[in-house]
Design a protein around this motif. Structure first.
Motif, short mmCIF file in Angstrom:
data_model
loop_
_atom_site.label_atom_id
_atom_site.label_comp_id
_atom_site.label_asym_id
_atom_site.label_seq_id
_atom_site.Cartn_x
_atom_site.Cartn_y
_atom_site.Cartn_z
N ALA A 114 9.86 8.37 -3.60
CA ALA A 114 8.97 7.39 -4.22
C ALA A 114 7.98 6.84 -3.21
O ALA A 114 6.81 6.62 -3.53
CB ALA A 114 9.80 6.25 -4.81
N LEU A 147 3.96 7.06 -3.52
CA LEU A 147 3.07 5.91 -3.45
C LEU A 147 1.99 6.12 -2.41
O LEU A 147 0.83 5.81 -2.61
CB LEU A 147 3.88 4.64 -3.12
N THR A 172 -0.60 8.39 -3.79
CA THR A 172 -1.40 7.72 -4.81
C THR A 172 -2.39 6.79 -4.16
O THR A 172 -3.56 6.73 -4.53
CB THR A 172 -0.49 6.94 -5.76
N ASN A 228 -1.05 10.18 -11.36
CA ASN A 228 0.06 9.24 -11.41
C ASN A 228 -0.39 7.90 -11.97
O ASN A 228 0.26 7.30 -12.81
CB ASN A 228 0.69 9.05 -10.03
N THR A 229 -1.51 7.40 -11.45
CA THR A 229 -2.00 6.12 -11.93
C THR A 229 -2.55 6.28 -13.33
O THR A 229 -2.41 5.39 -14.17
CB THR A 229 -3.08 5.55 -11.01
N THR A 254 7.88 1.46 -7.48
CA THR A 254 7.12 2.68 -7.73
C THR A 254 7.83 3.55 -8.76
O THR A 254 7.23 4.08 -9.69
CB THR A 254 6.93 3.48 -6.43
N ARG A 313 6.26 4.51 -12.36
CA ARG A 313 6.04 5.93 -12.67
C ARG A 313 6.80 6.35 -13.92
O ARG A 313 6.39 7.29 -14.63
CB ARG A 313 6.47 6.80 -11.49
N VAL A 363 2.30 -1.93 -4.56
CA VAL A 363 2.48 -1.06 -5.72
C VAL A 363 1.48 -1.38 -6.82
O VAL A 363 1.01 -0.48 -7.53
CB VAL A 363 3.93 -1.16 -6.25
N ALA A 389 -1.55 0.65 -6.54
CA ALA A 389 -1.38 2.06 -6.87
C ALA A 389 -1.29 2.30 -8.38
O ALA A 389 -1.55 3.41 -8.84
CB ALA A 389 -0.13 2.62 -6.18
#
Length: 352
Positions: free
Chosen positions: A15, A19, A22, A30-31, A96, A100, A120, A123
């Protein structure tokens, strides 16, 4: 069925790596796949503070808010427990993973999540993050859920001073940090304004970075026993799970305890001692969690400082104990103090 998330060492590394990618712009998908702050949001998550769920106090109050959202809003809740001696990197990994997985909002239960949420939230800009008890980090997708703990604690001080027969009462803080100093300040002021001759014994269980004072009941029990030995007959502990130890000690000695965060008279894990829980300083943590979840589900996510004070019953004093309900002089004094605080006639200190 509720899911308890426990992130393994491998999961933490993965994770954290995700992050990092990202944040550097290498994993825009991911975002982009994070749920938007809209009425489509159906998954929510709590990342618990020290002590985890079952602390009969702070974390359990947050859980109650999520459970209400599940029952009334139809969302699916996930929970993530803290690990012993964890770092900010561990918290980053936990948040994260929750983001996710499509949870929105993701709520950090306690000020210790501030550094992790600051990272976080950047991100995952389409995910709303709740941060309870902290205003040090802000962003358009962060809701800072904070309380006037000093005001509720003032009322506890009034009740303690009016109830004490020895003129000596105790305050136990879990860890000596600014947040808990607010509890101490309000309590001491309430005691002294009610009975200037009263003595307030104060003890903190641990000093940061040692946060065992929020998680180890034996520490609270020993501290309370020490105060009882010095004549205290009412003890107020703001110490999370450790506070249950102080309640046990006071009850065993036939003295009064004052609970915190949740109405601890009604907590099943403390049922053996409930007759000696005079009252509890309540924080509407459950309401703040529910309100944030609802705001996201309604497509109007809360953001910025959301403050809960005495005027809006965001903090208060519980009256569940039948014995307390019979103390008309105590209740009258508490009600008068509440009115004076709300009307601005009493300003409660936020530091001792």
């Amino acid at each position: 069925m509720r899911r308890i998330t426990r992130i393994t060492t491998v999961g933490i590394a993965s994770a954290a790596l995700a992050l990092s990618a990202t944040a550097c712009g290498k994993s825009s998908n991911n975002t982009g796949s994070s749920p938007s702050s809209s009425s489509q949001a159906t998954k929510v998550a709590l990342a618990y503070d020290i002590g985890g769920r079952g602390d009969q106090s702070f974390n359990d109050a947050a859980y109650a808010g999520m459970k209400k959202a599940e029952d009334e809003l139809g969302v699916k809740g996930s929970e993530a427990e803290p690990s012993q001696g964890e770092s900010d990197a561990d918290k980053v990994a936990r948040l994260t993973s929750l983001a996710r997985a499509g949870n929105n909002p993701v709520i950090g239960v306690g000020f210790s999540y501030a550094p992790a949420i600051a990272k976080v939230a950047k991100a995952f800009p389409k995910t709303t993050f709740g941060l309870i008890d902290d205003t040090s980090v802000t962003a358009p997708n962060i809701a800072n859920l904070v309380f006037n703990e000093e005001q509720g604690s003032y009322l506890a001080g009034v009740a303690a001073a009016k109830t004490s027969k020895t003129g000596t009462v105790g305050f136990i803080g879990g860890v000596e940090v600014p947040l808990i100093k607010k509890f101490e300040a309000g309590f001491t002021q309430g005691v002294k304004d009610t009975n200037p001759k009263a003595k307030v014994l104060t003890q903190y269980l641990t000093q940061p970075p040692n946060f065992d004072g929020f998680s180890k009941p034996d520490l609270g029990k020993a501290a309370a026993q020490g105060q009882l030995d010095k004549g205290a007959d009412v003890i107020y502990a703001a110490a999370g799970l450790a506070g249950s130890g102080s309640i046990e000690a006071a009850a065993t000695a036939g003295k009064w305890a004052i609970g915190v965060d949740s109405d601890q008279y009604n907590q099943s894990g403390l049922s053996s001692y409930k007759d000696h829980i005079l009252t509890s300083v309540t924080k509407n943590v459950s309401g703040s969690v529910f309100n944030l979840i609802k705001s996201v589900k309604d497509g109007k996510p809360e953001s910025g400082e959301i403050r809960y004070g005495l005027a809006t019953d965001g903090v208060g004093l519980a009256d569940s104990n039948p014995a307390y309900k019979k103390m008309t002089d105590v209740i009258a004094a508490v009600d008068a103090a509440k009115k004076n605080i709300v009307d601005g006639k009493i300003t409660v200190k936020t530091a001792p």
